[in-house]
Design an enzyme around this catalytic site. Structure first.
Site, PDB file in Angstrom:
ATOM      1  N   GLY A  17       0.772  -1.232   0.000  1.00 29.56           N
ATOM      2  CA  GLY A  17       0.000   0.000   0.000  1.00 29.56           C
ATOM      3  C   GLY A  17       0.808   1.289   0.000  1.00 29.56           C
ATOM      4  N   SER A  18       1.949   1.300  -0.714  1.00 30.15           N
ATOM      5  CA  SER A  18       2.688   2.570  -0.762  1.00 30.15           C
ATOM      6  C   SER A  18       1.910   3.623  -1.549  1.00 30.15           C
ATOM      7  CB  SER A  18       4.103   2.379  -1.317  1.00 30.15           C
ATOM      8  OG  SER A  18       4.073   2.058  -2.684  1.00 30.15           O
ATOM      9  N   LEU A  97     -10.002  -8.745 -10.353  1.00 23.31           N
ATOM     10  CA  LEU A  97     -10.797  -8.008 -11.338  1.00 23.31           C
ATOM     11  C   LEU A  97     -12.028  -7.445 -10.621  1.00 23.31           C
ATOM     12  CD1 LEU A  97     -10.651  -7.550 -14.447  1.00 23.31           C
ATOM     13  CD2 LEU A  97     -12.225  -9.477 -14.695  1.00 23.31           C
ATOM     14  N   HIS A 114      -1.014   1.554 -13.167  1.00 23.32           N
ATOM     15  CA  HIS A 114      -0.256   0.428 -13.725  1.00 23.32           C
ATOM     16  C   HIS A 114       1.201   0.863 -13.892  1.00 23.32           C
ATOM     17  CE1 HIS A 114       0.259  -3.347 -15.846  1.00 23.32           C
ATOM     18  NE2 HIS A 114       1.002  -2.682 -16.723  1.00 23.32           N
ATOM     19  N   ASP A 155      -6.635  -3.511 -17.505  1.00 26.18           N
ATOM     20  CA  ASP A 155      -5.718  -2.487 -18.046  1.00 26.18           C
ATOM     21  C   ASP A 155      -6.132  -1.892 -19.394  1.00 26.18           C
ATOM     22  OD1 ASP A 155      -4.098  -2.955 -15.816  1.00 26.18           O
ATOM     23  OD2 ASP A 155      -2.901  -4.460 -16.850  1.00 26.18           O
ATOM     24  N   GLU A 184       4.763   6.883  -9.595  1.00 26.54           N
ATOM     25  CA  GLU A 184       3.379   6.532  -9.245  1.00 26.54           C
ATOM     26  C   GLU A 184       2.882   7.369  -8.064  1.00 26.54           C
ATOM     27  OE1 GLU A 184       2.387   2.344  -8.879  1.00 26.54           O
ATOM     28  OE2 GLU A 184       4.192   1.827  -9.960  1.00 26.54           O
TER      29      GLU A 184
HETATM   30  C1  GRF Z   1       2.202  -0.580  -7.966  1.00 24.47           C
HETATM   31  O1  GRF Z   1       3.365  -0.749  -8.729  1.00 24.47           O
HETATM   32  C2  GRF Z   1       1.003  -0.391  -8.865  1.00 24.47           C
HETATM   33  O2  GRF Z   1       1.311   0.253 -10.062  1.00 24.47           O
HETATM   34  C3  GRF Z   1       0.582  -1.806  -9.154  1.00 24.47           C
HETATM   35  O3  GRF Z   1       0.815  -2.503  -7.947  1.00 24.47           O
HETATM   36  C4  GRF Z   1       1.834  -1.846  -7.201  1.00 24.47           C
HETATM   37  C5  GRF Z   1       1.260  -1.562  -5.850  1.00 24.47           C
HETATM   38  O4  GRF Z   1       2.221  -1.104  -4.954  1.00 24.47           O
HETATM   39  N1  GRF Z   1      -0.773  -1.842  -9.648  1.00 24.47           N
HETATM   40  P1  GRF Z   1       1.802  -0.568  -3.529  1.00 24.47           P
HETATM   41  O5  GRF Z   1       1.044  -1.692  -2.804  1.00 24.47           O
HETATM   42  O6  GRF Z   1       0.950   0.645  -3.708  1.00 24.47           O
HETATM   43  O7  GRF Z   1       3.106  -0.266  -2.835  1.00 24.47           O
END
Ligand code: GRF
Length: 211
Positions: A17-18, A97, A114, A155, A184
């Protein structure tokens, strides 16, 4: 949802959950004008749930595997969203999904992030480390992050924001993932802010942003 209604966001996540942390941090700083209404995971041991508790965000755990009947699962999902008055969803490392009836109930109000430049390196099975391995194996010079609207497949929904990240000769899947993740953490709160400010409209596959 009318454009003036304040967003009550549910973040769906299966892992650490970063991205949730980046969103919750932006909300806490007053940089993202929405209410974090719920953090939902399909895994009771997901690290994201602890982060949510830390931020005072209500949590729920709901997995399709607990519901042998898909209809009761969908209803349970819709019920928990209604109970928390959720009107917008952000998938952040959510490994399931979203069922079609939920996509339909929240049409153009579900985002996903993504870790590549879609439509390349996306689709079913293309998640986590596999994405970055595929990027390196193909030899592309650029990868990046994509925030897109969610439709009934993996996606494929309309793209909201993208940001490129260069691929280095000495990159490993881990170093590349770390650099993409930094992007992200900036891009996802920014995309949500555009929706919170009512600046986004969708015309077919094209997402238009005002201002
Ligand atoms: C991220 O790389 C996101 O793009 C993908 O899953 C990962 C989740 O990372 N869908 P986090 O749990 O938010 O650290």
């Amino acid at each position: 949802m009318s454009t003036s209604e304040r967003i009550r966001l549910a973040v769906f996540a299966s892992g650490g959950g970063s991205n949730f942390e980046a969103i919750a941090g932006a909300v806490a700083r007053g940089a993202l004008p929405l209410d974090l209404a719920l953090c939902l995971s399909n895994r009771p041991d997901a690290g994201v749930l602890e982060r949510a508790v830390h931020h005072g965000v209500p949590t729920a755990v709901l997995s399709p595997s607990d519901h042998p009947n898909p209809d009761t699962y969908v209803q349970a999902l819709l019920d928990v969203l209604a109970a928390h008055r959720v009107n917008f969803i952000a998938l952040a490392g959510y490994m399931r999904l979203v069922p079609a009836p939920v996509v339909q109930a929240f049409r153009h109000r579900i985002l996903n992030i993504h870790p590549a430049l879609l439509p390349a390196f996306g689709g079913k099975g293309m998640y986590g480390r596999r994405v970055h391995e595929a990027v390196l194996a193909y030899g592309v010079r650029w990868t990046g992050a994509t925030v897109h609207l969610v439709d009934e497949q993996y996606d494929t929904g309309p793209i909201v924001l993208q940001e490129p990240v260069p691929v280095r000769q000495d990159d490993t899947p881990e170093t590349l993932a770390a650099r993409v993740l930094q992007v992200e953490h900036r891009l996802y709160p920014l995309a949500l802010k555009l929706f919170a400010e009512g600046r986004v409209s969708v015309e077919g596959r094209r997402v238009l942003i005002r201002g």
